[in-house]
Design a protein around this motif. Structure first.
Motif, short mmCIF file in Angstrom:
data_model
loop_
_atom_site.label_atom_id
_atom_site.label_comp_id
_atom_site.label_asym_id
_atom_site.label_seq_id
_atom_site.Cartn_x
_atom_site.Cartn_y
_atom_site.Cartn_z
N GLU A 1 97.62 -19.18 -59.74
CA GLU A 1 96.40 -18.47 -60.14
C GLU A 1 95.66 -17.89 -58.95
OE1 GLU A 1 95.56 -17.90 -63.23
OE2 GLU A 1 97.33 -18.99 -63.94
N GLY A 2 96.32 -17.72 -57.81
CA GLY A 2 95.67 -17.20 -56.61
C GLY A 2 95.31 -15.72 -56.72
N ASP A 3 94.41 -15.29 -55.87
CA ASP A 3 93.95 -13.90 -55.82
C ASP A 3 94.65 -13.20 -54.65
OD1 ASP A 3 92.67 -11.49 -55.50
OD2 ASP A 3 90.67 -12.27 -55.86
N PRO A 4 95.51 -12.21 -54.91
CA PRO A 4 96.25 -11.57 -53.81
C PRO A 4 95.34 -10.85 -52.82
CG PRO A 4 96.57 -10.39 -55.89
CD PRO A 4 95.89 -11.67 -56.22
N ALA A 5 94.18 -10.36 -53.28
CA ALA A 5 93.26 -9.69 -52.35
C ALA A 5 92.72 -10.68 -51.32
CB ALA A 5 92.11 -9.04 -53.12
N LEU A 6 92.34 -11.88 -51.76
CA LEU A 6 91.91 -12.92 -50.82
C LEU A 6 93.08 -13.37 -49.94
CD1 LEU A 6 89.62 -15.12 -53.12
CD2 LEU A 6 88.94 -13.41 -51.44
N ASP B 1 93.35 -21.80 -50.65
CA ASP B 1 93.74 -20.77 -49.69
C ASP B 1 95.24 -20.47 -49.79
OD1 ASP B 1 91.14 -20.68 -48.71
OD2 ASP B 1 91.54 -22.21 -47.20
N ILE B 2 96.03 -21.53 -49.88
CA ILE B 2 97.49 -21.36 -49.94
C ILE B 2 97.89 -20.64 -51.23
CG2 ILE B 2 99.68 -22.60 -50.08
CD1 ILE B 2 98.41 -24.71 -48.21
N GLU B 3 97.23 -20.95 -52.33
CA GLU B 3 97.54 -20.25 -53.59
C GLU B 3 97.22 -18.76 -53.47
OE1 GLU B 3 99.13 -21.14 -56.16
OE2 GLU B 3 99.32 -23.27 -55.69
N HIS B 4 96.12 -18.42 -52.80
CA HIS B 4 95.80 -17.01 -52.58
C HIS B 4 96.88 -16.35 -51.72
CE1 HIS B 4 92.07 -17.71 -54.52
NE2 HIS B 4 91.43 -18.26 -53.51
N LEU B 5 97.32 -17.04 -50.68
CA LEU B 5 98.38 -16.50 -49.82
C LEU B 5 99.68 -16.30 -50.59
CD1 LEU B 5 98.03 -18.34 -46.38
CD2 LEU B 5 98.14 -15.88 -46.73
N LEU B 6 100.04 -17.29 -51.41
CA LEU B 6 101.27 -17.19 -52.19
C LEU B 6 101.19 -16.03 -53.18
CD1 LEU B 6 101.92 -20.99 -52.86
CD2 LEU B 6 103.17 -19.50 -51.29
N ALA B 7 100.00 -15.81 -53.75
CA ALA B 7 99.83 -14.69 -54.68
C ALA B 7 100.01 -13.36 -53.95
CB ALA B 7 98.45 -14.76 -55.33
N TYR B 8 99.50 -13.28 -52.74
CA TYR B 8 99.66 -12.05 -51.95
C TYR B 8 101.13 -11.82 -51.58
CZ TYR B 8 99.58 -9.00 -47.85
OH TYR B 8 99.83 -8.00 -46.95
#
Length: 509
Positions: A65-70, A153-160
């Motif tokens: 559920e990460g945010d790719p922009a972040l 933070d890691i979920e956001h990175l994985l989404a990106y």
């Protein structure tokens, strides 16, 4: 007695001011010092250092559920692109990251978190077969620790990473890694310094007044007939003027040094160029190797701007652009003197007037666009617009260049100060670095911008963390001790720092 009574009238005010300044300063110091709370509570200071090796908290973002922009912001902030390819599909210093979640799917999600936060700790625990397999494949290359990242933070990175790899996230026209997410949470202490400055100013005026009164009482006690100095006389006294001049010098020096440090370090600087050259098209879509055009990067200090003759290697045959038609390619032809109608270079082109040169390309633009089916009613306007574009791109009123025939004046983007030495060949040929390590994902840039900060700290951190390609590299044959330690197993890798990369003379000769 009179002396003491008059002096004591000022003491309550001074005491109150000191009480005001004291708590504010103490509060600020406590906030800035992460170990202050532990010390006050009796915990050893070393506990902060010990806790740095523990995995960071998991966070509150669910898996997937990460945010790719972040994530893009975190990718840039943590300089992940210095070791991992920006397209997520190619191996670089580290492995390709595309599909990383699928490869770790056989283990708890926590293992992937721990790997990113502290890979060697996870390997040493023996709990993760995936970690052991990766180490077996990539040893002795050690991944940097990112204990500052929590699970969110890691979920956001994985989404990106997944968004770039699958193409579902494509911030077209945006700078990769815009504003860093944490910047919004940073405390701005400007108001605090303004308040403290005001308090100190009031305090200095009070002390000046006290000094004036004390001086008056001393002189009166000695039988003289002194006159009390007014506030205006105090403010215009030699001491006050000297203090103001000193303050001006300090502030002026601070401002000058800060601006000098920032010289040439315009991160995200993205100027318009005289010709709309797309690196995304040439290096990305067409897969043209960077060093085909910037051939100096492998053999000299400078990467060099390619000569127009290099462009003509392809554009003798390609004379109509997929995006701009004849508009931009005609500028290349006009700079070098290539007649696309005749398929040959124009004799004595450098001796032609602007009108003669532009007449040749006016005719070419008309013929080529007519053959492309441009409406006759729109053709004349298109021709005038493109001819004016040629003149505007190849002349420069600020430098006094009013000739169309001649070199293209590209706008420089990266500009290190003269006292900093940087050699492209040392990094590209000896260090085996990719251009993207410093210049970012150029193959994705329609218009190139300054990707890295180019600060001294950024260079030093890279030298501390980057492992040199030590094996099978003749340049490092003289470092016998390091080769022996690697063979004996007492050393896993050699960093740039180990081979003198932090010596001042390396960059400031």
């Amino acid at each position: 007695m009179t002396y003491l009574l008059k002096t004591h009238r000022f003491l309550p005010l001074l005491f109150g001011l000191l009480l005001l300044v004291g708590p504010v300063s103490a509060q600020n110091e406590t906030a800035d010092d992460p170990t202050a709370e532990s010390v006050i509570e009796g915990d050893p200071v070393d506990s902060a250092a010990d806790s740095a090796t523990e995995p960071a908290p998991a966070g509150d973002v669910a898996a997937g559920e990460g945010d790719p922009a972040l994530g893009a912001a975190l990718w840039k902030e943590n300089v992940c692109g210095s070791c991992h390819a920006a397209n997520m599909a190619s191996d670089m210093t580290g492995p390709a990251l595309g599909g990383v979640e699928a490869r770790w799917a056989g283990e708890p999600r926590e293992h992937l978190y721990r790997w990113i936060q502290n890979s060697q700790r996870l390997i040493g625990s023996g709990e993760s077969q995936r970690a052991l397999a990766l180490w077996s494949e990539w040893a002795p290359t050690v991944m940097s620790n990112y204990t500052n990242l929590n699970g969110s933070d890691i979920e956001h990175l994985l989404a990106y990473i997944d968004g770039i790899y699958t193409g579902s996230y494509n911030p077209a026209g945006q700078t990769i890694g815009p504003a860093v997410a944490e910047e919004a949470d940073e405390t701005d202490n400007t108001w605090l310094f303004i308040v403290l400055g005001g308090v100190l100013l009031v305090l200095s005026l009070i002390l000046a007044r006290v000094t004036s009164n004390l001086q008056y009482m001393v002189e009166a006690g000695e039988g003289a007939a002194p006159a009390r100095r007014t506030l205006a006389q105090i403010l215009t006294s030699k001491g006050m003027i000297a203090f103001v001049l000193f303050l001006v010098v300090v502030i002026g020096g601070y401002t000058t040094v800060n601006h000098a440090i920032d010289l040439g370090r315009q991160q995200d600087y993205q100027p318009e160029q005289p010709i709309k050259f797309s690196h995304e098209l040439h290096a990305g879509i067409q897969k043209i190797e960077c060093q085909y055009c910037h051939d100096g990067a492998r053999r000299s200090k400078h990467s060099v701007i390619p000569a127009v003759n290099t462009c003509m290697n392809c554009h003798r045959a390609i004379n109509y652009g997929s995006q701009y038609g004849t508009a931009e390619i005609s500028k290349i032809f006009a700079a070098v003197g290539w007649d696309p109608l005749e398929g040959a270079y124009i004799e004595n082109y450098d001796q032609m007037s602007n009108e003669q040169a532009l007449g040749i390309y006016r005719k070419w633009i008309e013929n080529r666009n007519y053959n492309e089916g441009v409406d006759v009613d729109d053709l004349e306007e298109l021709i005038d617009e493109q001819v004016e574009g040629i003149y505007g791109a190849l002349t420069n009123e600020y430098t006094g260049d009013n000739r169309v025939p001649g070199p293209i004046e590209w706008t420089r983007i990266h500009n290190l100060p003269d006292h900093a030495y940087f050699n492209h060949a040392q990094h590209v040929t000896v260090g085996k670095l990719k251009c993207q390590n410093c210049h970012g994902p150029v193959e994705e840039m329609e218009v190139v911008y300054q990707y890295s900060p180019l600060s001294m700290g950024w260079c030093i951190n890279c030298h501390r963390e980057t492992e040199v390609q030590f094996q099978d590299n003749e340049y490092y044959n003289s470092y016998e001790r390091y080769h022996e330690e690697i063979q004996e197993g007492t050393r896993n890798a050699v960093t740039v720092e180990d081979v003198g990369g932090l010596n001042c003379q390396r960059c400031h000769y």
